[in-house]
Design a protein around this motif. Structure first.
Motif, mmCIF file in Angstrom:
data_model
loop_
_atom_site.group_PDB
_atom_site.id
_atom_site.type_symbol
_atom_site.label_atom_id
_atom_site.label_comp_id
_atom_site.label_asym_id
_atom_site.label_seq_id
_atom_site.Cartn_x
_atom_site.Cartn_y
_atom_site.Cartn_z
ATOM 1 N N UNK A 180 0.837 -1.201 0.000
ATOM 2 C CA UNK A 180 0.000 0.000 0.000
ATOM 3 C C UNK A 180 0.873 1.251 0.000
ATOM 4 N N UNK A 181 0.640 2.141 -0.945
ATOM 5 C CA UNK A 181 1.377 3.395 -1.010
ATOM 6 C C UNK A 181 2.819 3.244 -1.474
ATOM 7 N N UNK A 182 3.131 2.104 -2.088
ATOM 8 C CA UNK A 182 4.502 1.837 -2.515
ATOM 9 C C UNK A 182 4.593 1.989 -4.043
ATOM 10 N N UNK A 183 5.644 2.626 -4.521
ATOM 11 C CA UNK A 183 5.769 2.814 -5.976
ATOM 12 C C UNK A 183 6.049 1.475 -6.676
ATOM 13 N N UNK A 184 5.816 1.406 -8.007
ATOM 14 C CA UNK A 184 5.920 0.126 -8.717
ATOM 15 C C UNK A 184 7.284 -0.556 -8.589
ATOM 16 N N UNK A 185 8.361 0.207 -8.572
ATOM 17 C CA UNK A 185 9.692 -0.401 -8.475
ATOM 18 C C UNK A 185 9.880 -1.078 -7.122
ATOM 19 N N UNK A 186 9.546 -0.355 -6.068
ATOM 20 C CA UNK A 186 9.677 -0.942 -4.733
ATOM 21 C C UNK A 186 8.678 -2.066 -4.523
ATOM 22 N N UNK A 210 -4.463 -4.535 -3.967
ATOM 23 C CA UNK A 210 -3.987 -4.440 -5.349
ATOM 24 C C UNK A 210 -3.944 -5.848 -5.954
ATOM 25 N N UNK A 211 -4.921 -6.165 -6.792
ATOM 26 C CA UNK A 211 -5.084 -7.547 -7.243
ATOM 27 C C UNK A 211 -3.946 -8.067 -8.096
ATOM 28 N N UNK A 212 -3.415 -7.229 -8.965
ATOM 29 C CA UNK A 212 -2.417 -7.698 -9.912
ATOM 30 C C UNK A 212 -1.195 -8.276 -9.207
ATOM 31 N N UNK A 213 -0.648 -7.501 -8.279
ATOM 32 C CA UNK A 213 0.537 -7.929 -7.537
ATOM 33 C C UNK A 213 0.236 -9.211 -6.768
#
Ligand code: ADP
Ligand code: MG
Length: 251
Positions: A180-186, A210-213
């Motif tokens: 939650x609240x984390x950018x895509x790279x991290x 976030x379903x995808x992750x």
């Protein structure tokens, strides 16, 4: 044999039933995702399992023992550790101190050994220091080790929190919205860490919106709705289930 078994868990807040006879079990070595609309009871499920709140009814069995209502500290000693949806690191401490102080059995707390400052104690302090440094390095937080935690980004705090709970060497790790609240790279980095920990044998349950992750990461998905188990199974099956689609679209 299942590592965690939850039977008929009930938790009410005022007139609201946050958990409504929830039962599920997780086998040793599994990586399980828990999803569900906001307010479905996901965090309450973790709270009841990890001793943060007392369930009104039902039973939690961990590694064959009834641990219902045991304190988070006691559970941590037996190998169950959780993170919170909102990070709880101490902002007035550095990253390094946050990780070190997460270690169990800080001998300095015990009056007599503290007075004597025995060799054994020094050895333990050194072990804690080494393990903390290892984790800080493994999580690529070394360049931030002397920063106050309050200076970290949301994603870096999530990494720090993961490093902290790993000081406790859990058998079962409960992660409440680690992305939650984390950018895509991290996010990718944290997901890789979680997978690596699971590959090394740690049983992990994670809540994620976030379903995808989530679906790429886990072996097994559990969907909660209104405190009840809606559907569970392998991700592909669960995601194509009409009831799940409806629960998500109906938000
Ligand atoms: P989720 O994590 O799935 O979004 P929660 O478990 O946080 O859902 O909450 C489930 C329901 O229980 C919500 O309606 C929430 O408002 C309520 N709830 C959770 N914790 C408390 C609490 N400590 N006091 C009162 N109500 C709560
Ligand atoms: Mg929640």
């Amino acid at each position: 044999m299942s590592l965690l078994e939850v039977e008929n868990l009930v938790k009410e807040f005022g007139g609201l039933r946050a958990l409504d006879h929830l039962s599920l079990s997780v086998d040793r070595g599994e990586l399980v995702g828990v999803m569900g609309p906001n307010g479905a009871g996901k965090s309450t499920f973790f709270n009841c399992v990890s001793g943060v709140v007392l369930p009104d009814d039902g039973q939690v069995t961990f590694d064959g023992n009834d641990v219902t209502g045991d304190s988070p500290e006691k559970l941590a000693q037996t190998g169950m550790v959780r993170t919170f949806q909102h990070t709880r690191e101490l902002e007035t401490m550095t990253v390094r101190d946050n990780v070190r102080l997460a270690a169990p059995d800080q001998s300095g707390e015990h009056t007599i050994p503290a007075l004597l400052h025995t060799d054994g104690m020094k050895k333990q302090e050194n072990m804690v220091r080494d393990r903390a440094d290892e984790l800080i390095e493994a999580f690529e937080l070394d360049h931030l080790a002397d920063e106050y935690s309050s200076n970290l980004s949301g994603g870096q705090r999530k990494l720090l929190e993961l490093a902290r709970v790993l000081m406790l060497e859990p058998d079962l790790l409960l992660l409440d919205e680690p992305f939650a609240g984390v950018n895509p790279t991290l996010t990718r980095e944290i997901a890789d860490r979680i997978r690596a920990l699971n590959d090394d044998g740690m049983t992990i349950i994670l809540i994620e919106h976030e379903l995808e992750t989530l679906t790429e990461l886990v072996d097994h998905l559990v969907v909660l709705e209104q405190g009840r188990l809606l559907v569970e199974g392998i991700p592909d099956e669960v995601l194509s289930d009409e009831r799940v689609i409806e629960a998500y679209l109906g938000e």
